[in-house]
Every structure is written in structure tokens, then in C-alpha cells.
Motif scaffolding. Structure first.
Motif, PDB file in Angstrom:
ATOM      1  N   THR A   1      -5.767   8.157  -6.336  1.00  0.00           N
ATOM      2  CA  THR A   1      -5.004   7.023  -6.201  1.00  0.00           C
ATOM      3  C   THR A   1      -4.869   6.896  -4.595  1.00  0.00           C
ATOM      4  O   THR A   1      -4.215   6.184  -4.180  1.00  0.00           O
ATOM      5  N   GLY A   2      -5.720   7.648  -3.722  1.00  0.00           N
ATOM      6  CA  GLY A   2      -5.399   7.255  -2.478  1.00  0.00           C
ATOM      7  C   GLY A   2      -6.011   5.944  -2.090  1.00  0.00           C
ATOM      8  O   GLY A   2      -5.676   5.084  -1.308  1.00  0.00           O
ATOM      9  N   THR A   3      -6.960   5.377  -2.701  1.00  0.00           N
ATOM     10  CA  THR A   3      -7.580   4.108  -2.525  1.00  0.00           C
ATOM     11  C   THR A   3      -6.529   3.147  -3.145  1.00  0.00           C
ATOM     12  O   THR A   3      -6.138   3.217  -4.240  1.00  0.00           O
ATOM     13  N   LYS A   4      -5.950   1.944  -2.435  1.00  0.00           N
ATOM     14  CA  LYS A   4      -4.921   1.255  -2.833  1.00  0.00           C
ATOM     15  C   LYS A   4      -5.369   0.088  -3.454  1.00  0.00           C
ATOM     16  O   LYS A   4      -6.404  -0.765  -2.941  1.00  0.00           O
ATOM     17  N   LYS A   5      -4.573  -0.613  -4.313  1.00  0.00           N
ATOM     18  CA  LYS A   5      -4.528  -2.004  -4.651  1.00  0.00           C
ATOM     19  C   LYS A   5      -3.772  -2.814  -4.187  1.00  0.00           C
ATOM     20  O   LYS A   5      -2.638  -2.908  -4.323  1.00  0.00           O
ATOM     21  N   GLY A   6      -4.475  -3.638  -3.342  1.00  0.00           N
ATOM     22  CA  GLY A   6      -3.367  -4.576  -2.500  1.00  0.00           C
ATOM     23  C   GLY A   6      -3.473  -5.822  -3.183  1.00  0.00           C
ATOM     24  O   GLY A   6      -2.587  -6.335  -4.095  1.00  0.00           O
ATOM     25  N   CYS A   7      -4.460  -6.929  -2.731  1.00  0.00           N
ATOM     26  CA  CYS A   7      -4.447  -8.124  -3.283  1.00  0.00           C
ATOM     27  C   CYS A   7      -5.356  -8.298  -4.697  1.00  0.00           C
ATOM     28  O   CYS A   7      -4.847  -9.324  -5.248  1.00  0.00           O
TER      29      CYS A   7
ATOM     30  N   GLY B   1       1.522   2.748   6.087  1.00  0.00           N
ATOM     31  CA  GLY B   1       0.362   3.581   5.365  1.00  0.00           C
ATOM     32  C   GLY B   1      -0.440   3.059   4.370  1.00  0.00           C
ATOM     33  O   GLY B   1      -1.327   3.425   4.021  1.00  0.00           O
ATOM     34  N   TYR B   2       0.227   1.853   3.785  1.00  0.00           N
ATOM     35  CA  TYR B   2      -0.486   1.430   2.477  1.00  0.00           C
ATOM     36  C   TYR B   2      -1.905   0.972   2.707  1.00  0.00           C
ATOM     37  O   TYR B   2      -2.869   1.283   1.782  1.00  0.00           O
ATOM     38  N   CYS B   3      -2.163   0.362   3.931  1.00  0.00           N
ATOM     39  CA  CYS B   3      -3.510  -0.089   4.436  1.00  0.00           C
ATOM     40  C   CYS B   3      -4.354   0.767   4.668  1.00  0.00           C
ATOM     41  O   CYS B   3      -5.724   0.775   4.926  1.00  0.00           O
ATOM     42  N   THR B   4      -3.821   2.023   5.114  1.00  0.00           N
ATOM     43  CA  THR B   4      -4.611   3.155   5.978  1.00  0.00           C
ATOM     44  C   THR B   4      -5.575   3.530   5.199  1.00  0.00           C
ATOM     45  O   THR B   4      -6.753   3.875   5.909  1.00  0.00           O
ATOM     46  N   PRO B   5      -5.405   3.985   3.984  1.00  0.00           N
ATOM     47  CA  PRO B   5      -6.867   4.454   3.400  1.00  0.00           C
ATOM     48  C   PRO B   5      -8.159   3.664   3.500  1.00  0.00           C
ATOM     49  O   PRO B   5      -9.233   4.083   4.008  1.00  0.00           O
ATOM     50  N   GLY B   6      -7.950   2.169   3.387  1.00  0.00           N
ATOM     51  CA  GLY B   6      -8.946   1.255   3.519  1.00  0.00           C
ATOM     52  C   GLY B   6      -9.280   1.273   4.938  1.00  0.00           C
ATOM     53  O   GLY B   6     -10.603   1.052   5.253  1.00  0.00           O
ATOM     54  N   GLN B   7      -8.277   1.135   5.858  1.00  0.00           N
ATOM     55  CA  GLN B   7      -8.609   0.985   7.174  1.00  0.00           C
ATOM     56  C   GLN B   7      -9.335   2.379   7.795  1.00  0.00           C
ATOM     57  O   GLN B   7     -10.467   2.285   8.297  1.00  0.00           O
ATOM     58  N   LEU B   8      -9.208   3.501   7.168  1.00  0.00           N
ATOM     59  CA  LEU B   8      -9.804   4.805   7.430  1.00  0.00           C
ATOM     60  C   LEU B   8     -11.423   4.661   6.971  1.00  0.00           C
ATOM     61  O   LEU B   8     -12.540   5.158   7.651  1.00  0.00           O
ATOM     62  N   CYS B   9     -11.728   4.297   5.749  1.00  0.00           N
ATOM     63  CA  CYS B   9     -13.074   4.310   5.089  1.00  0.00           C
ATOM     64  C   CYS B   9     -13.732   3.025   5.943  1.00  0.00           C
ATOM     65  O   CYS B   9     -15.100   3.244   6.148  1.00  0.00           O
TER      66      CYS B   9
END
Length: 233
Positions: free
Chosen positions: A98-104, A164-172
């Protein structure tokens, strides 16, 4: 002296009753009663038809499941998925990552960015079956055990995240960005697309990270984190 009434006389006696004309109210009452009597059989037929059990349509058949084999963060997974399952849902709902977040969920925010076969992608815009047999790296796979990756450490040092919600995507995305830069990939702001820039400028980083939105507005710190790692490479 009394007069004897001629029984053959044609005169009408004033005592003979005259037929009464029907009133408007009585006419309407009679008409309504007749209409009710006429409609009763039809209403009964409708009620009888409604009482009859209707044949329910059979439920739609469930979409068949198919095996999808993925190497996620170096670990093999075999997931039973519908063909329409996105890679994002496969990671979150089936692999339990679940680290990968569902945003839009429309490929606009970049919160679901993962690295698939070495390329960063929006996992909400691709189907899991399209990556059958491939490898995927999520934010859970960036660290080596308890040791954070250089970009993860730089995000902490430079305070490059807030909610931190966007952070997993930012890091990848930043991880893939550094690999792309080392491989000589140009961007829309690269002055000479035939030669790799000597270093990642702020404009280069902003352009290359433009697919990842931070609603907290931590962009300057994100740029600083990526620049710090790139300078050590």
C-alpha cells in the motif's frame, strides 16, 4: 251540484305526476359508477398479472481470473486477477503493497508512480496483465533492508515532504530520474539533446519531476534533495 268526470276526456288532470328531469349531480354519479364497473375487470387482470412471479434475469457472469506473474521488489508474485485490473490496484489490493498511493486515478498527479522494467510509469494508467513476467519496484523496494536509499535520505535531510501522500511517487520518480540522467536521456529543457548536461540544474530537475504534484508545495526542497544526490553521483 257535483260534476261527473267524463272517463273518456282527453284532458290531463293536474294531479297526474310529471316525470322529473335528472339532475347534473345524479348524472355524474351514474357515469362514475358505470366507469368503475367497466374498469373493475381490467384492474383485476392487472393485479393478477402483477402477482405472478416475474422471471429474474440471470446475474452477469463474473470476469474470468487469469494468473499474472510479477517480480515486485525482487520477490516473485503470482496474482489471480481480472484482465481489467490496473497495476495500481494489483499492487495495493492483491499484493498488499500500500505504499503506492492512489491519488487522482487518472495519471495526473503522479502519486502512483512506480518503476516498471526500469522505467517510471503511472501505475493507475496501465493494466497488470500488460506487465506479466516483468519487474516492478515500488517505494517499499527502494531501501536495502533497514538502509535507506540515497534519495530517501536526501528527502529527510532536506525536509522534502510534508503530508507525505505524494512522497512514494516522488521518491520513485526521483530514483528513475537519476538513472535517466546518468544514461544521458535529455529533457525538454536540455540545451543540447546530443550531449548529457554536466549537471542537473534546477530547471532540469523541475522539468523531469513535473509529472509529480505536491499539494503541500514542497517543490524547492524536492529539487534540493534530487540535486544533492545527483552531485554525489
Amino acid at each position: 251540484m257535483s260534476q261527473t268526470k267524463d272517463p273518456h276526456s282527453t284532458e290531463t288532470s293536474s294531479e297526474t305526476p310529471v316525470a322529473e328531469k335528472p339532475s347534473r349531480r345524479r348524472f355524474l354519479q351514474s357515469a362514475a359508477a358505470a366507469a368503475a364497473v367497466t374498469a373493475a375487470p381490467h384492474a383485476h387482470a392487472q393485479q393478477s398479472g402483477a402477482a405472478a412471479p416475474a422471471t429474474a434475469a440471470p446475474p452477469p457472469a463474473a470476469a474470468p481470473l487469469m494468473p499474472v506473474r510479477l517480480a515486485i521488489n525482487g520477490r516473485p508474485y503470482e496474482l489471480q486477477l481480472e484482465a481489467r485490473t490496473t497495476l495500481l490496484d494489483a499492487l495495493r489490493e492483491y499484493a498488499g503493497l500500500t505504499g503506492t498511493k492512489k491519488g487522482c486515478d487518472r495519471g495526473q498527479c503522479g502519486a502512483c508512480t512506480v518503476i516498471a522494467d526500469g522505467k517510471r510509469i503511472n501505475s493507475c494508467l496501465t493494466l497488470a496483465v500488460m506487465h506479466d513476467g516483468g519487474s516492478v519496484t515500488t517505494v517499499e523496494g527502494l531501501a536495502a533492508g533497514d538502509t535507506l536509499s540515497p534519495i530517501q535520505q536526501a528527502f529527510i535531510v532536506n525536509d522534502a515532504f510534508q503530508c507525505g501522500y505524494c512522497t512514494p511517487g516522488q521518491l520513485c520518480s526521483a530514483t528513475a530520474l537519476l538513472d535517466e540522467f546518468r544514461a544521458g536521456d535529455a529533457s525538454a529543457v536540455t540545451a543540447n539533446v546530443r550531449a548529457r548536461p554536466p549537471q542537473l540544474s534546477d530547471d532540469e530537475i523541475r522539468e523531469r519531476m513535473s509529472g509529480n504534484i505536491c499539494r503541500c508545495g514542497a517543490y524547492p526542497n524536492i529539487v534540493a534533495a534530487v540535486k544533492a544526490v545527483a552531485a554525489k553521483a
